[in-house]
Design a protein around this motif. Structure first.
Motif, PDB file in Angstrom:
ATOM      1  N   ARG A 104      -4.667 -20.937   4.128  1.00  0.00           N
ATOM      2  CA  ARG A 104      -4.108 -19.412   4.607  1.00  0.00           C
ATOM      3  C   ARG A 104      -4.589 -18.737   3.335  1.00  0.00           C
ATOM      4  O   ARG A 104      -4.350 -17.367   3.034  1.00  0.00           O
ATOM      5  CB  ARG A 104      -2.467 -19.587   4.710  1.00  0.00           C
ATOM      6  N   MET A 141       5.859  -9.839  -7.467  1.00  0.00           N
ATOM      7  CA  MET A 141       6.162  -9.936  -6.083  1.00  0.00           C
ATOM      8  C   MET A 141       6.392 -11.535  -5.782  1.00  0.00           C
ATOM      9  O   MET A 141       6.221 -11.411  -4.581  1.00  0.00           O
ATOM     10  CB  MET A 141       4.323  -9.480  -5.710  1.00  0.00           C
ATOM     11  N   TYR A 153       4.878 -14.133  -6.575  1.00  0.00           N
ATOM     12  CA  TYR A 153       4.361 -15.209  -7.130  1.00  0.00           C
ATOM     13  C   TYR A 153       4.310 -16.550  -8.581  1.00  0.00           C
ATOM     14  O   TYR A 153       4.941 -15.829  -9.273  1.00  0.00           O
ATOM     15  CB  TYR A 153       2.639 -15.215  -7.669  1.00  0.00           C
ATOM     16  N   LYS A 194      -2.308  -8.520   2.722  1.00  0.00           N
ATOM     17  CA  LYS A 194      -2.260  -9.696   2.880  1.00  0.00           C
ATOM     18  C   LYS A 194      -1.336 -10.346   1.736  1.00  0.00           C
ATOM     19  O   LYS A 194      -0.274 -11.714   2.579  1.00  0.00           O
ATOM     20  CB  LYS A 194      -3.327 -10.269   2.956  1.00  0.00           C
ATOM     21  N   MET A 195      -1.718 -10.169  -0.067  1.00  0.00           N
ATOM     22  CA  MET A 195      -0.919 -11.145  -0.534  1.00  0.00           C
ATOM     23  C   MET A 195       0.607 -10.656  -0.951  1.00  0.00           C
ATOM     24  O   MET A 195       0.726 -11.649  -1.276  1.00  0.00           O
ATOM     25  CB  MET A 195      -1.728  -9.943  -2.262  1.00  0.00           C
ATOM     26  N   GLY A 196       0.836 -10.360  -0.207  1.00  0.00           N
ATOM     27  CA  GLY A 196       2.528  -9.870   0.246  1.00  0.00           C
ATOM     28  C   GLY A 196       2.872 -10.619   0.597  1.00  0.00           C
ATOM     29  O   GLY A 196       4.501 -10.826   1.165  1.00  0.00           O
ATOM     30  N   LEU A 197       2.002 -11.183   1.798  1.00  0.00           N
ATOM     31  CA  LEU A 197       2.867 -11.405   3.249  1.00  0.00           C
ATOM     32  C   LEU A 197       2.000 -13.651   2.832  1.00  0.00           C
ATOM     33  O   LEU A 197       3.529 -14.633   3.204  1.00  0.00           O
ATOM     34  CB  LEU A 197       1.848 -11.833   4.910  1.00  0.00           C
ATOM     35  N   GLU A 198       1.614 -14.119   1.701  1.00  0.00           N
ATOM     36  CA  GLU A 198       0.599 -15.251   1.952  1.00  0.00           C
ATOM     37  C   GLU A 198       2.468 -15.702   0.849  1.00  0.00           C
ATOM     38  O   GLU A 198       2.047 -16.885   0.940  1.00  0.00           O
ATOM     39  CB  GLU A 198      -0.206 -15.618   0.532  1.00  0.00           C
ATOM     40  N   LEU A 199       2.911 -15.389   0.378  1.00  0.00           N
ATOM     41  CA  LEU A 199       4.052 -15.684  -0.464  1.00  0.00           C
ATOM     42  C   LEU A 199       5.327 -16.416   0.549  1.00  0.00           C
ATOM     43  O   LEU A 199       6.307 -17.365   0.514  1.00  0.00           O
ATOM     44  CB  LEU A 199       4.936 -14.741  -1.613  1.00  0.00           C
ATOM     45  N   HIS A 200       5.136 -16.566   1.616  1.00  0.00           N
ATOM     46  CA  HIS A 200       6.193 -16.241   2.784  1.00  0.00           C
ATOM     47  C   HIS A 200       5.259 -17.660   4.199  1.00  0.00           C
ATOM     48  O   HIS A 200       4.820 -17.406   5.104  1.00  0.00           O
ATOM     49  CB  HIS A 200       6.423 -14.903   3.724  1.00  0.00           C
ATOM     50  N   ARG A 201       5.865 -18.946   3.700  1.00  0.00           N
ATOM     51  CA  ARG A 201       4.835 -20.092   4.083  1.00  0.00           C
ATOM     52  C   ARG A 201       4.898 -19.904   5.373  1.00  0.00           C
ATOM     53  O   ARG A 201       4.492 -20.565   6.133  1.00  0.00           O
ATOM     54  CB  ARG A 201       5.759 -21.217   3.841  1.00  0.00           C
ATOM     55  N   ILE A 228       4.274 -17.832   7.583  1.00  0.00           N
ATOM     56  CA  ILE A 228       3.769 -16.789   8.062  1.00  0.00           C
ATOM     57  C   ILE A 228       2.482 -17.139   8.967  1.00  0.00           C
ATOM     58  O   ILE A 228       1.383 -17.794   7.508  1.00  0.00           O
ATOM     59  CB  ILE A 228       4.045 -15.468   8.190  1.00  0.00           C
ATOM     60  N   PRO A 284      -1.741 -17.924   9.320  1.00  0.00           N
ATOM     61  CA  PRO A 284      -2.261 -16.903   8.550  1.00  0.00           C
ATOM     62  C   PRO A 284      -3.032 -16.129  10.015  1.00  0.00           C
ATOM     63  O   PRO A 284      -2.989 -14.510   9.194  1.00  0.00           O
ATOM     64  CB  PRO A 284      -4.151 -18.193   8.611  1.00  0.00           C
ATOM     65  N   MET A 344      -0.539 -13.403  10.037  1.00  0.00           N
ATOM     66  CA  MET A 344      -0.589 -12.132   8.351  1.00  0.00           C
ATOM     67  C   MET A 344      -1.354 -11.722   8.300  1.00  0.00           C
ATOM     68  O   MET A 344      -1.471 -10.177   8.523  1.00  0.00           O
ATOM     69  CB  MET A 344      -1.169 -13.234   7.211  1.00  0.00           C
ATOM     70  N   ARG A 376       1.620  -3.141   0.980  1.00  0.00           N
ATOM     71  CA  ARG A 376       1.829  -4.281   0.055  1.00  0.00           C
ATOM     72  C   ARG A 376       3.276  -4.912  -0.001  1.00  0.00           C
ATOM     73  O   ARG A 376       3.595  -5.846   0.336  1.00  0.00           O
ATOM     74  CB  ARG A 376       1.071  -4.082  -0.743  1.00  0.00           C
TER      75      ARG A 376
END
Lengths: 391, 231
Positions: A10, A308, A310, B107-114, B116, B118, B121, B157
């Motif tokens: 992902r 954000m 990270y 998508k980088m704004g969503l990647e933090l939320h595990r 969800i 792919p 996303m 984002r």
């Protein structure tokens, strides 16, 4: 583990996207890494060629156990021991044959240029083949003629015409002191750092070439073990059977002894080792430059990612991702180019320089370490990516 | 109504030793969930400092600062990083990653939320870009977009993960009046849809009308804490 792979799937491959977005910078980076890799490959190649070339003659000997003088240093400085030990060796159970090998260097006249050159002369009885070289063993009859020699095709120096002549079946003559030598045939061994060329002669010719040497003082004793006997045990038996004035080594031990001489007594191992380290350092500097420029160029974006949510370790992983990608991509041209350069160097120096799988793996590991190290230094810049100070 | 942000007796200092200087004095502020609050004030008044404290970009030193039910005063860096995942931050500059397409940036704004997956996303990122009117530009790089478009991507984002709190630091400063207006309207609409709280720092008088409440900061002190005259 599965969770980790899912995370990877992902994850946006940020490091790769960053690198591939700037094609020019990526190419420069890869050229730099390839350059460092080529340097390392050449240094390690030369180093290995040194060891290889100096044991090439020894490895061609058909022997399981080798007797030599305790004063021996290397193939060019063997000293001698009494031939009586060879006869005594035959008393030990398991010994099949024991052959005398006479070795010395001589200045001869290059048959082509008529200039003096030093060659290494290997003398043995034609009835008892001393080498595992089919080419030599087929021409043993020629050696029975006095002052007739077999010449090394891989010799370093201007011998191409002379070799071509012999190749066509004609014989070539040259001079040593006031004797005329006839080159009757060829074989392939190759030059070493210690000797530019090898000559094979019969023991009789050898003694004629070196009037001061006598048949009872031999340079090396080649012992073959009967099948069913363990060379190591036979060597131990010989050791206890023979007096102290002769050293008994298995072939493997002898090769190590020879290599060890060049490793320790000659500066060459150190020189090439240092060269490899220098190439490594050059690589670290190049990759560091690339990565730190990249971190600087993206410092605002990194700060944004931190804002954000990270974590710092995410950004570290991006830099290391870049480092690993650079290492593997840079290694590809870095491993292909030396193939050509090895061929070039092998032609120019008549040394056995070639690529080995183990060296390729070793350099790949060095490249990864090099890039990871540069990455680790470059990540220090990440600390300045503080979103609070930036906005 | 639930309280999203509660600031009590917050003081903040910059520098060490003799150079230590107080920049925020006894700040008290409460913002309800779903409220849009605009903070105005001259440069150097401490607006951005307060915003970064609320956003968890710096650690608060004294007083109490509760954001979304979490005390951020004296929080560890790890806790601040955790807290930031629940905020959407919009900066004066768009700060999009130039090596990523608009879709990848969002998508980088969503990647933090595990939690969800792919595929979701991607779907959510595309829907978000459509909402900000950039559905056609998912594969553009930021270099190929206008200033207003970039700021809209930045908003996408920030909002794609449906944060409960959106913090914006002069989001219209780099835009002309029309794009600025569009951007603010967009923020307002999306925020109302998602029911999130917005704290917006700005100099821009043209956008004050979107606020439910306007607070004014001067010399590190909150001067006015009133309901918006317009809203």
């Amino acid at each position: 583990m599965i969770g980790f792979i899912q995370q990877l799937q992902r994850r946006t491959p940020l490091g790769w996207l960053q690198l591939s977005h700037e094609k020019g910078r990526l190419l420069v980076a890869l050229a730099g890494i390839a350059f460092a890799d080529v340097l390392m490959f050449m240094q390690l190649g030369f180093q290995n060629a040194l060891y290889d070339s100096n044991t090439r003659v020894s490895r061609a000997m058909s022997a399981d156990i080798i007797l030599l003088s305790p004063k021996a240093l290397n193939l060019q400085n063997l000293s001698t021991f009494s031939r009586r030990r060879l006869f005594q060796a035959k008393d030990v159970p398991g010994v099949q044959t024991s052959t005398a090998l006479y070795i010395n260097s001589i200045t001869w006249r290059n048959p082509q240029t008529r200039l003096n050159a030093t060659v290494q002369v290997l003398g043995f009885a034609p009835d008892e083949p001393a080498f595992d070289l089919p080419e030599v063993n087929q021409q043993l009859d020629k050696l029975k003629l006095p002052d007739t020699v077999l010449f090394d095709r891989g010799a370093r120096g201007q011998y191409a015409e002379a070799i071509a002549q012999v190749e066509q079946g004609k014989t070539t003559t040259t001079e040593v002191d006031r004797r005329t030598l006839t080159i009757a045939g060829l074989f392939s061994l190759g030059a070493s750092f210690g000797a530019d060329a090898n000559l094979m002669v019969s023991d009789q010719t050898f003694l004629r070439l070196f009037p001061r040497r006598d048949a009872a003082s031999v340079s090396l004793g080649l012992i073959q073990v009967k099948s069913g006997y363990n060379p190591q045990q036979v060597a131990a038996a010989l050791e206890s059977h023979l007096p102290e004035d002769v050293r008994v080594l298995t072939t493997q031990e002898y090769l190590q002894f020879e290599e060890n001489y060049w490793r320790t007594a000659s500066p060459i191992g150190f020189v090439f080792g240092l060269g490899t380290v220098m190439a490594f350092v050059v690589g670290v500097v190049i990759v560091y430059q690339v990565l730190s420029t990249d971190v600087n160029a993206h410092i605002k974006e990194y700060a944004t990612f931190k804002a954000m949510g990270y974590s710092n370790s995410y950004l570290l992983s991006v830099v290391f991702e870049e480092a690993i990608i650079l290492a593997f991509l840079g290694f590809i041209p870095g491993a292909i180019l030396p193939l050509g350069l090895y061929a070039l160097a092998a032609n120019a120096t008549a040394l056995p320089i070639y690529m080995t799988a183990s060296r390729a793996v070793f350099v790949l590991v060095l490249t990864v370490v090099m890039c990871a190290l540069s990455g680790a230094i470059a990540t220090r810049k990440l600390q300045s990516a503080d979103p609070a100070d930036m906005f | 109504m639930a309280i999203a942000i509660s600031v009590q007796d917050l003081n903040h200092y910059f520098g060490q030793g003799q150079l230590r200087k107080q920049v925020l004095f006894d700040i008290n502020l409460e913002i309800n969930t779903g409220e849009i609050v605009i903070m105005t004030g001259p440069s150097g008044s401490g607006k951005t400092t307060l915003l970064t404290l609320i956003g968890g970009l710096r650690s608060a030193q004294s007083g109490s600062l509760q954001v979304l039910g979490q005390e951020l005063c004296g929080a560890t860096p790890q806790k601040l990083t955790q807290a930031r995942k629940h905020h959407g931050y919009i900066f004066q500059a768009h700060n999009l990653h130039s090596s990523l397409t608009t879709l990848q940036n969002v998508k980088m704004g969503l990647e933090l939320h595990r939690e969800i997956p792919p595929t979701e996303m991607k779907a959510r990122a595309i829907r978000m870009l459509e909402q900000v009117g950039l559905g056609e530009r998912t594969n553009y790089y930021p270099d190929g977009l206008s200033g207003g478009q970039k700021q809209r991507v930045a908003i996408a984002r920030a909002l794609v993960s449906h944060p409960k709190l959106v913090l914006a630091d002069e989001p219209t400063a780099a835009l002309d009046s029309k794009s600025g207006r569009d951007v603010v309207n967009l923020m307002q609409t999306l925020a109302k849809e998602q029911g999130c709280t917005i704290l917006l720092v700005t100099h821009d008088n043209r956008i004050l009308d979107v606020a439910d409440r306007i607070v004014h900061m001067e010399d590190g002190v909150l001067k006015r804490n009133t309901a918006s005259p317009v809203g």
